[in-house]
Structures are given as structure tokens and as C-alpha cells.
Motif scaffolding. Structure first.
Motif, PDB file in Angstrom:
ATOM      1  N   GLU A 150      42.745  44.641  30.094  1.00 37.23           N
ATOM      2  CA  GLU A 150      41.738  44.123  31.022  1.00 37.23           C
ATOM      3  C   GLU A 150      40.366  44.754  30.818  1.00 37.23           C
ATOM      4  O   GLU A 150      39.423  44.429  31.534  1.00 37.23           O
ATOM      5  N   ARG A 170      44.887  37.609  25.674  1.00 35.89           N
ATOM      6  CA  ARG A 170      43.605  37.197  26.247  1.00 35.89           C
ATOM      7  C   ARG A 170      42.560  36.985  25.173  1.00 35.89           C
ATOM      8  O   ARG A 170      42.682  37.475  24.050  1.00 35.89           O
ATOM      9  N   ARG A 181      47.220  35.125  21.304  1.00 36.75           N
ATOM     10  CA  ARG A 181      47.357  34.649  22.681  1.00 36.75           C
ATOM     11  C   ARG A 181      47.915  33.249  22.691  1.00 36.75           C
ATOM     12  O   ARG A 181      47.983  32.572  21.662  1.00 36.75           O
ATOM     13  N   ASP A 184      46.293  29.402  27.465  1.00 36.82           N
ATOM     14  CA  ASP A 184      46.648  29.462  28.882  1.00 36.82           C
ATOM     15  C   ASP A 184      46.180  28.245  29.678  1.00 36.82           C
ATOM     16  O   ASP A 184      46.879  27.783  30.584  1.00 36.82           O
ATOM     17  N   VAL A 212      40.142  37.956  32.222  1.00 39.04           N
ATOM     18  CA  VAL A 212      40.011  36.770  31.382  1.00 39.04           C
ATOM     19  C   VAL A 212      41.242  35.874  31.492  1.00 39.04           C
ATOM     20  O   VAL A 212      41.137  34.650  31.548  1.00 39.04           O
ATOM     21  N   ILE A 213      42.436  36.474  31.490  1.00 41.71           N
ATOM     22  CA  ILE A 213      43.663  35.681  31.553  1.00 41.71           C
ATOM     23  C   ILE A 213      43.704  34.865  32.832  1.00 41.71           C
ATOM     24  O   ILE A 213      43.987  33.661  32.828  1.00 41.71           O
ATOM     25  N   ASP A 216      41.224  31.947  32.718  1.00 42.28           N
ATOM     26  CA  ASP A 216      41.670  30.820  31.894  1.00 42.28           C
ATOM     27  C   ASP A 216      42.710  29.978  32.636  1.00 42.28           C
ATOM     28  O   ASP A 216      42.675  28.745  32.592  1.00 42.28           O
TER      29      ASP A 216
END
Length: 355
Positions: A150, A170, A181, A184, A212-213, A216
Motif C-alpha cells: 500500500e 496493484r 496483478r 480488478d 489502489v486496489i 480499481d
């Protein structure tokens, strides 16, 4: 060298039987003692213990038996230091995540297959990413594989200037490092499409918080709802990646008086929290409310949950992550690479057509 090893099998058999006894007093046996017991040269014994080609099967058995008799274990650190290589890949992991635990298992398989080992450093409630990464650097890891990191992109980029870094899970823009990744946005879109196909219109989304994850997946939800002409039903409830956040979100949805007919959670742990609250409230799943998670973790596959979710294919992510790190180390690749894998919806027992 292979001929010399094979030719010594018969001649050395008697010497192996009459070799020195196992050292007493807790002294660590040495390679020379294994060689003396097996009646072979230290070079031949070293080949066997390193798994190198050359020695015959009979010779290998003699060496391994001698090593077992003496309680010999190779001094891996000394060997690696002598070669000025640690062959260690450092892995940043949140062990509270069932999906991360699964990734670690697959990372071990991929790394050990090509002669590398892993060092794990965990993020906990009291131990942040920076501390966990420093521990990996202290262990002389040659490359880092960061699961769900993160940290800001600038910090990751700076770390990538020190050694090869592979970020798993991510996006990281503008940094000289590798990314593995899943798409997502597409994964969450598949969940919305699945629910819309079952007749659901009131589909809520429990957010994954910062990062970010989460961004998305949130964007994937909004975009899919609009594509299915469900703009007026867009409903995002604050949350994070824990079971507790799923419980809070479900209580909030029930308290609003008009609960949705379907809930998409940002990950499986959050979805389990949603399921727990709905169960305590006597809400039938999937009869009254359908629930979908994300990750296809071991948790989602438990019979008590049987959770519809999205698979990120942990084995493929692990394989690509190890390959990317080793390409940097052993092949000298310098250009950054992003590998985006296609997610896959896994339909189980928590979703059904709306009544």
C-alpha cells in the motif's frame, strides 16, 4: 568427475561401513566427515548434497546415508556467502489475509523449483510495511516480492532503485519495477454482470477503503452498474478488507430499511462479515440477499460459506512474480514489466435469482 565418482562405489563400500562414528557432544558434523564415512572425495559429496548432475544413483544413496548417520546438515548460509549470493527472495505479506497465505504457498513452489528460497516479513496491526521491508533487506534478500503493498508509488520506485522489486496485486505507475496483478475492474464488473443476469437491480458495494486496489474495484463496480443501466441503484458503503468492516456495512444496509437484494464485497473476508451479520439477523442467503466476494481464498471455499467470488489465480500470480524477479537477477533484464491476468468469476452457493 562423474566417472571418478562412479568408479569409487565398490572400492569405497568397506570404508563407508568402517567410517568414523557420529561426533559426540553436539559438534556439528563437517563435510569432510561425511566424505570419510562414505569413502568418497569431498568434491563428490558436495555434488550430491547440492543436487548437481554427475554422481550415480548408488553414490547419491551412499552420501545421503552417510549424512543421515552423522546428522549432517549443509551450512547453507556459509555456502551462499562464499558465492556472494543469497538466492533469497524477500516476501512482504499480511498473514491475516487468507489470500496472501495462499500466494505464499505458491511462491514457495515456484521459487524452490529454480533454486531460490523465501524470507517472509509480515505486516501486522503494530508493524507497518516500512519495518517489514527493512527486515527483508537486513536478510540480504536479492529481490523483493510485495503482496498487496500500500506504500505510495514514489516510495516503491525508490525501493526499486536499490534492488529488483515485484509488486503483486496493484498498479504502480511510472516506476522501474515489475507488477503482477489481475484486472480488478473487470473482476468486479463480472460480479455485477452475474447479479444483473439473475435479475438483481439493487446491488450494493462494500468498499475496500484506501489504496489502489480498492480504487480499481470501486471503479469497476460503478462502471458495471452504469453499463447495465443501474445508475440510480449505485450504492457504496464504507468498509475495508476485514470481516469487521463487512459486519458494520451489513448492519448499516439493514438499518436503512430498504436492504439491497445483492451485495458485492471488496474481498472475501469482508464478504464473510456480511454473511455473518445477515445470518444473525435471520436474512436468508441467497433467498433474500445474494452475496459475492473477491479473491477466491481458501475461506470462500469452506462449505460453511460456499461463497460466490472472483478468482485471481494465485498460482499464476506467484509463478509470474518469481519469474520476473529471477529474470532481473539471473538474466539481467532491466526494463519494467506489467503482467495483467484475467480474473474469473466462481459461482457458488451465495447467489441466486431474485424473487
Amino acid at each position: 568427475m562423474a566417472e571418478r565418482v562412479d568408479g569409487s562405489d565398490t572400492a569405497g563400500a568397506g570404508r563407508a561401513a568402517a567410517g568414523p562414528p557420529r561426533p559426540a557432544g553436539g559438534t556439528r558434523p563437517r563435510l569432510e566427515e561425511v566424505a570419510a564415512r562414505a569413502g568418497l572425495s569431498t568434491a563428490s559429496v558436495s555434488l550430491v548434497l547440492r543436487g548437481a548432475p554427475g554422481p550415480s544413483e548408488r553414490t547419491r544413496k551412499r552420501v545421503l546415508q552417510a549424512a543421515a548417520d552423522l546428522g549432517y546438515r549443509p551450512d547453507r548460509n556459509a555456502s551462499l556467502l562464499a558465492r556472494r549470493r543469497s538466492r533469497l527472495l524477500g516476501v512482504l505479506v499480511d498473514m491475516r489475509s487468507a489470500f496472501h497465505a495462499e500466494l505464499v504457498e505458491d511462491l514457495y513452489v515456484s521459487a524452490e523449483a529454480i533454486g531460490y528460497d523465501l524470507v517472509l516479513s509480515t505486516v501486522t496491526r503494530t508493524r507497518d510495511e516500512a519495518k517489514a521491508v527493512e527486515t527483508l533487506l537486513d536478510f540480504r534478500c536479492e529481490a523483493l516480492i510485495l503482496l498487496g503493498a500500500e506504500a505510495p508509488a514514489a516510495r516503491l520506485a525508490a525501493l526499486g532503485q536499490r534492488l529488483p522489486v515485484v509488486v503483486v496485486g496493484r498498479r504502480v505507475g511510472g516506476a522501474d519495477l515489475d507488477v503482477v496483478r489481475t484486472a480488478d475492474e473487470d473482476g468486479v464488473a463480472q460480479t455485477v454482470g452475474h447479479l444483473a443476469g439473475l435479475g438483481h437491480r439493487s446491488i450494493a458495494f462494500v468498499d475496500g477503503g484506501k489504496g489502489v486496489i480498492a480504487a480499481d474495484r470501486r471503479r469497476g463496480y460503478r462502471g458495471a452498474m452504469r453499463r447495465h443501466h443501474l445508475d440510480e441503484h449505485i450504492r457504496i458503503v464504507p468498509g475495508d478488507h476485514t470481516e469487521e468492516s463487512g459486519e458494520r456495512a451489513a448492519r448499516r444496509l439493514l438499518a436503512d430499511g430498504g436492504p439491497p437484494t445483492a451485495v458485492v464485497a471488496s474481498n472475501d473476508r469482508c464478504a464473510v462479515g456480511v454473511l455473518a451479520t445477515l445470518s444473525r439477523a435471520g436474512v436468508d442467503v441467497p433467498g433474500a440477499v445474494s452475496v459475492v466476494g473477491y479473491d477466491d481464498s481458501a475461506l470462500s471455499r469452506l462449505a460453511c460459506f460456499d461463497l460466490t467470488t472472483v478468482s485471481q489465480n494465485a498460482a499464476d500470480q506467484a509463478r509470474h512474480a518469481v519469474t520476473a524477479a529471477v529474470e532481473r537477477l539471473d538474466e539481467g533484464r532491466t526494463e519494467p514489466r506489467e503482467i495483467v491476468l484475467a480474473p474469473r468469476l466462481v459461482v457458488r452457493g451465495t447467489t441466486a435469482a431474485t424473487g
